[in-house]
Design an enzyme around this catalytic site. Sequence first.
Site, short mmCIF file in Angstrom:
data_model
loop_
_atom_site.label_atom_id
_atom_site.label_comp_id
_atom_site.label_asym_id
_atom_site.label_seq_id
_atom_site.Cartn_x
_atom_site.Cartn_y
_atom_site.Cartn_z
N CYS A 275 0.81 -1.22 0.00
CA CYS A 275 0.00 0.00 0.00
C CYS A 275 0.85 1.27 0.00
O CYS A 275 0.58 2.22 -0.76
CB CYS A 275 -0.95 0.01 1.19
SG CYS A 275 -0.17 -0.42 2.76
N HIS B 153 -2.72 6.39 4.74
CA HIS B 153 -1.28 6.50 4.99
C HIS B 153 -0.78 7.84 4.49
O HIS B 153 -1.23 8.34 3.45
CB HIS B 153 -0.52 5.40 4.26
CG HIS B 153 -0.73 4.02 4.78
ND1 HIS B 153 -1.35 3.74 5.97
CD2 HIS B 153 -0.36 2.82 4.26
CE1 HIS B 153 -1.37 2.42 6.16
NE2 HIS B 153 -0.77 1.85 5.14
N GLN C 72 1.73 5.60 8.93
CA GLN C 72 0.75 4.65 8.41
C GLN C 72 -0.39 4.32 9.37
O GLN C 72 -0.20 4.12 10.57
CB GLN C 72 1.47 3.36 7.99
CG GLN C 72 2.41 3.60 6.81
CD GLN C 72 3.12 2.36 6.33
OE1 GLN C 72 4.32 2.38 6.09
NE2 GLN C 72 2.40 1.26 6.14
#
Length: 329
Positions: A126, A234, A153
């Site tokens: 991600c 994030h 994150q």
Amino acid sequence: MKVAVVGATGLVGGEILKVLEERNFPVDELLLVASERSVGKQMAFKGKQIKVIGMQDAIAAAPQIAIFSAGGSTSSEWAPKFAEAGIVVVDNSSAWRMDPTKKLVVPEINAKELTKDDKIIANPNCSTIQMVVALNKLHEELKMKRVVVSTYQSVTGTGKNAVDQLMNERAGKQGDMAYPYTIDLNVLPHIDVFQDNGYTKEEMKMILETKKIMSDDSIRVTATAVRIPVMGGHSESVNVEFENDFSLDDIYRILNETEGVKVVDNVKNLEYPMPKDAHGKDEVLVGRVRLDETQPRTVNMWIVADNLRKGAATNAVQIAEYLIKHELV
């Protein structure tokens, strides 16, 4: 078109269902697949209740595409079995990302590399996805030499157990711990397991995956990955050194021309990307763009995206859309 979502009961699995519905993905029959303990459970999709099935039943049903979000060990065991049955697997885990025989795909960058022979396709990490989406066109025009990234994150990147830990701590309740320490009102410079070189696996994913996605081993990347007590997205502080000269106007122009990027950068009005603004969105938000005054041809930027959307579910669904559009399934 018959599609299976493997790991349908997890956080990312639920987001995949939401994205399939939102994007009106051309699915005639949807198979929801999970571990044995979830078999028989009912889940909603487009107003209908669908019963969760097991792995063997999913293979027997012969979907054309299976989107996996069930963890690395499950994917290592089951993705080859789906592939052997002729099912194209789009996998969200880390199991296949650095396998030299598998493509690591961000559709805006390298989907054109896909062929009918690709039966297991890896979805990147991600935090890597949002960074390379923002940097790819800059790299094409200005040639990146070095990237220094620090991540901030969301707990959703760990999973439901981490969300539960944060909310329990916030409410003053005892509960299971996803992390070795308290996460509420705290920051953990520790994502995934530590490696022999002192970096975590998450940091090494960003370093190695960036080079693979951009097909350029000359890019030097160093990373520090940090977990913070937020939900929804994030964030990344990114410092990029380029080979070619540029102005700040060039950076803004290129970012504004980059597919999947939205520039949010008006500091006079206190406008900059934040996780709460990225939540539920597919765009990668970029702001705080400024020249690094300590060395030439270097720029700082702040990159934010919803890690469950573009960082996982949306990217996987976009890969599946590409496969259908280009008749690769």
